[in-house]
Design a protein around this motif. Structure first.
Motif, PDB file in Angstrom:
ATOM      1  N   GLY A 137       0.807  -1.219   0.000  1.00 63.45           N
ATOM      2  CA  GLY A 137       0.000   0.000   0.000  1.00 63.45           C
ATOM      3  C   GLY A 137       0.838   1.266   0.000  1.00 63.45           C
ATOM      4  N   ALA A 138       1.914   1.275   0.776  1.00 61.67           N
ATOM      5  CA  ALA A 138       2.769   2.465   0.833  1.00 61.67           C
ATOM      6  C   ALA A 138       3.421   2.727  -0.517  1.00 61.67           C
ATOM      7  N   ALA A 139       3.901   1.675  -1.164  1.00 62.52           N
ATOM      8  CA  ALA A 139       4.527   1.838  -2.480  1.00 62.52           C
ATOM      9  C   ALA A 139       3.517   2.353  -3.495  1.00 62.52           C
ATOM     10  N   GLU A 140       2.292   1.853  -3.398  1.00 61.95           N
ATOM     11  CA  GLU A 140       1.250   2.315  -4.319  1.00 61.95           C
ATOM     12  C   GLU A 140       0.960   3.796  -4.110  1.00 61.95           C
ATOM     13  N   LEU A 141       0.847   4.205  -2.850  1.00 66.19           N
ATOM     14  CA  LEU A 141       0.555   5.606  -2.553  1.00 66.19           C
ATOM     15  C   LEU A 141       1.693   6.507  -3.020  1.00 66.19           C
ATOM     16  N   LEU A 142       2.924   6.125  -2.725  1.00 58.51           N
ATOM     17  CA  LEU A 142       4.066   6.938  -3.141  1.00 58.51           C
ATOM     18  C   LEU A 142       4.165   6.995  -4.666  1.00 58.51           C
ATOM     19  N   GLY A 143       3.814   5.897  -5.318  1.00 58.00           N
ATOM     20  CA  GLY A 143       3.826   5.888  -6.774  1.00 58.00           C
ATOM     21  C   GLY A 143       2.815   6.860  -7.355  1.00 58.00           C
ATOM     22  N   ARG A 144       1.652   6.924  -6.754  1.00 58.51           N
ATOM     23  CA  ARG A 144       0.633   7.850  -7.246  1.00 58.51           C
ATOM     24  C   ARG A 144       0.997   9.296  -6.915  1.00 58.51           C
ATOM     25  N   LEU A 145       1.639   9.500  -5.782  1.00 58.26           N
ATOM     26  CA  LEU A 145       2.094  10.852  -5.458  1.00 58.26           C
ATOM     27  C   LEU A 145       3.147  11.332  -6.456  1.00 58.26           C
ATOM     28  N   ALA A 146       3.888  10.400  -7.017  1.00 59.19           N
ATOM     29  CA  ALA A 146       4.921  10.763  -7.990  1.00 59.19           C
ATOM     30  C   ALA A 146       4.356  10.971  -9.391  1.00 59.19           C
ATOM     31  N   ASP A 147       3.054  10.771  -9.552  1.00 62.39           N
ATOM     32  CA  ASP A 147       2.399  10.965 -10.849  1.00 62.39           C
ATOM     33  C   ASP A 147       1.877  12.397 -10.928  1.00 62.39           C
ATOM     34  N   GLU A 148       2.542  13.211 -11.704  1.00 64.05           N
ATOM     35  CA  GLU A 148       2.206  14.638 -11.795  1.00 64.05           C
ATOM     36  C   GLU A 148       0.776  14.874 -12.271  1.00 64.05           C
ATOM     37  N   ASP A 149       0.210  13.913 -12.985  1.00 66.67           N
ATOM     38  CA  ASP A 149      -1.137  14.088 -13.531  1.00 66.67           C
ATOM     39  C   ASP A 149      -2.232  13.886 -12.487  1.00 66.67           C
ATOM     40  N   ARG A 150      -1.862  13.441 -11.307  1.00 69.97           N
ATOM     41  CA  ARG A 150      -2.855  13.221 -10.249  1.00 69.97           C
ATOM     42  C   ARG A 150      -2.790  14.388  -9.257  1.00 69.97           C
ATOM     43  N   PRO A 151      -3.816  15.239  -9.246  1.00 69.12           N
ATOM     44  CA  PRO A 151      -3.763  16.457  -8.431  1.00 69.12           C
ATOM     45  C   PRO A 151      -3.836  16.177  -6.932  1.00 69.12           C
ATOM     46  N   VAL A 152      -3.026  16.915  -6.188  1.00 71.28           N
ATOM     47  CA  VAL A 152      -2.996  16.818  -4.726  1.00 71.28           C
ATOM     48  C   VAL A 152      -2.845  18.228  -4.166  1.00 71.28           C
ATOM     49  N   THR A 153      -3.593  18.543  -3.127  1.00 72.67           N
ATOM     50  CA  THR A 153      -3.472  19.850  -2.489  1.00 72.67           C
ATOM     51  C   THR A 153      -2.431  19.784  -1.372  1.00 72.67           C
ATOM     52  N   PRO A 154      -1.900  20.929  -0.952  1.00 76.21           N
ATOM     53  CA  PRO A 154      -0.958  20.921   0.180  1.00 76.21           C
ATOM     54  C   PRO A 154      -1.557  20.311   1.447  1.00 76.21           C
ATOM     55  N   VAL A 155      -2.851  20.541   1.677  1.00 74.16           N
ATOM     56  CA  VAL A 155      -3.500  19.977   2.869  1.00 74.16           C
ATOM     57  C   VAL A 155      -3.525  18.452   2.789  1.00 74.16           C
ATOM     58  N   GLN A 156      -3.872  17.927   1.617  1.00 71.39           N
ATOM     59  CA  GLN A 156      -3.838  16.475   1.426  1.00 71.39           C
ATOM     60  C   GLN A 156      -2.437  15.931   1.647  1.00 71.39           C
ATOM     61  N   LEU A 157      -1.468  16.613   1.073  1.00 71.24           N
ATOM     62  CA  LEU A 157      -0.088  16.142   1.150  1.00 71.24           C
ATOM     63  C   LEU A 157       0.381  16.077   2.600  1.00 71.24           C
ATOM     64  N   HIS A 158       0.010  17.075   3.381  1.00 74.54           N
ATOM     65  CA  HIS A 158       0.359  17.093   4.808  1.00 74.54           C
ATOM     66  C   HIS A 158      -0.221  15.862   5.504  1.00 74.54           C
ATOM     67  N   ALA A 159      -1.484  15.570   5.238  1.00 77.54           N
ATOM     68  CA  ALA A 159      -2.134  14.423   5.885  1.00 77.54           C
ATOM     69  C   ALA A 159      -1.524  13.104   5.419  1.00 77.54           C
ATOM     70  N   LEU A 160      -1.202  13.007   4.141  1.00 79.10           N
ATOM     71  CA  LEU A 160      -0.653  11.761   3.599  1.00 79.10           C
ATOM     72  C   LEU A 160       0.746  11.485   4.146  1.00 79.10           C
ATOM     73  N   TYR A 161       1.587  12.501   4.199  1.00 72.04           N
ATOM     74  CA  TYR A 161       2.935  12.290   4.726  1.00 72.04           C
ATOM     75  C   TYR A 161       2.906  12.015   6.230  1.00 72.04           C
ATOM     76  N   THR A 162       1.964  12.619   6.925  1.00 74.94           N
ATOM     77  CA  THR A 162       1.832  12.339   8.355  1.00 74.94           C
ATOM     78  C   THR A 162       1.431  10.885   8.580  1.00 74.94           C
ATOM     79  N   ALA A 163       0.545  10.373   7.726  1.00 66.26           N
ATOM     80  CA  ALA A 163       0.144   8.967   7.829  1.00 66.26           C
ATOM     81  C   ALA A 163       1.300   8.040   7.458  1.00 66.26           C
ATOM     82  N   LEU A 164       2.030   8.375   6.416  1.00 71.12           N
ATOM     83  CA  LEU A 164       3.166   7.552   5.999  1.00 71.12           C
ATOM     84  C   LEU A 164       4.237   7.495   7.081  1.00 71.12           C
TER      85      LEU A 164
END
Length: 292
Positions: A137-164
């Motif tokens: 699951g972690a590899a999948e999430l990091l892979g999608r975060l590395a996909d520039e075509d998938r939009p992420v907001t700074p607030v989302q990013l904060h929550a995702l990295y905190t969970a990781l």
């Protein structure tokens, strides 16, 4: 079934003697279900006695006597076939699921089928916690975060990295690229260039730096997990202005808690690292603040 077995063997350690699945519960001939009948078929699979074939992992016995749990055949088959709203469920996000995953996964309407355990078995992402709890699951999430075509907001990013940051580093393969915030914009950067944003006092000095936002209490863990630098260790920002020491008011100490220092240095104009700052906590723990 042969392909399922091959997939499982790829996930298991190589052994001189083949592993053994001690018991398998599965539903056969799923390819015979009519395309329009999948809502009814999934409803049947979600109920006992068929439910176990979908949700219960298969226990595999290894030659050394240990066991590992793997995805059951029925769930494995359903994940890669258009059984949910005419789409393959693996890699989709429940439309009513965790908003933190919005943008990273295409949403699917699962109205009337809100069984989280079954959706998870199908590979539908319902929450960050469930995703990270799944093998890979972690590899999948990091892979999608590395996909520039998938939009992420700074607030989302904060929550995702905190969970990781809560994961064991042994669970995570270091990525080549990471999603970061650069001058307020979210973008993909080389992992070697990324910096953990653990020092909010020096943010005015971070122009052009790719920052990984995270809860302060998890900054050290995220740095260890991703093997990246921390902002507080990267920015040289010694205080160059003169100030006067004051005691921290009792009312402030009550508000901020026991970690509040006894004193702080007040500056008419606080300067550090060549710029004016509102506040600065130096490496010796002294807090400097600019007069409001």
């Amino acid at each position: 079934v042969d392909v399922w077995c091959e997939d499982l063997l790829d996930q298991l350690p190589e052994t001189p003697v083949p592993p053994v699945a001690t018991e398998i519960v599965a539903v056969r001939d799923l390819d015979l279900v009519d395309d329009d009948a999948w809502p009814q078929a999934l409803a049947m699979l979600a109920r006992p006695p068929l439910r176990d074939a979908l949700t219960q992992p298969v226990r595999v016995l290894l030659p050394d006597g240990t066991t590992q749990s793997v995805r059951p055949y029925t769930a494995w088959w359903l994940r890669d076939h258009p059984v949910l709203d005419g789409r393959r469920p693996a890699g989709l996000r429940s439309a009513g699921g965790d908003p933190i995953l919005a943008g990273l996964y295409d949403a699917v309407d699962a109205t009337g089928f809100d069984d989280a355990q079954v959706l998870r078995a199908l590979g539908v992402r319902t929450s960050v916690a469930a995703l990270l709890d799944e093998p890979g699951g972690a590899a999948e999430l990091l892979g999608r975060l590395a996909d520039e075509d998938r939009p992420v907001t700074p607030v989302q990013l904060h929550a995702l990295y905190t969970a990781l940051a809560e994961l064991d580093p042994d669970q995570v393969t270091l990525p080549d690229e990471l999603r970061a915030v650069v001058d307020g914009e979210v973008t993909v950067v080389d992992a070697a260039d990324a910096v953990i944003a653990d020092a909010p006092d020096v943010l005015p000095l971070t122009e052009g730096l790719p920052l990984l936002p995270v809860a302060p209490s998890r900054a050290a863990e995220l740095a260890e997990l991703l093997q990246v630098r921390r902002l507080g260790e990267t920015i040289e920002a010694g205080v160059t202005s003169e100030g006067e020491e004051h005691r921290v008011p009792d009312s402030v100490r009550v508000l901020l808690g026991p970690a509040t220092p006894d004193t702080y240095i007040e500056h008419p104009e606080l300067r550090a690292g060549g710029v004016e700052l509102d506040w600065r906590r130096t490496q010796d723990g002294v807090v400097h603040a600019s007069t409001l």
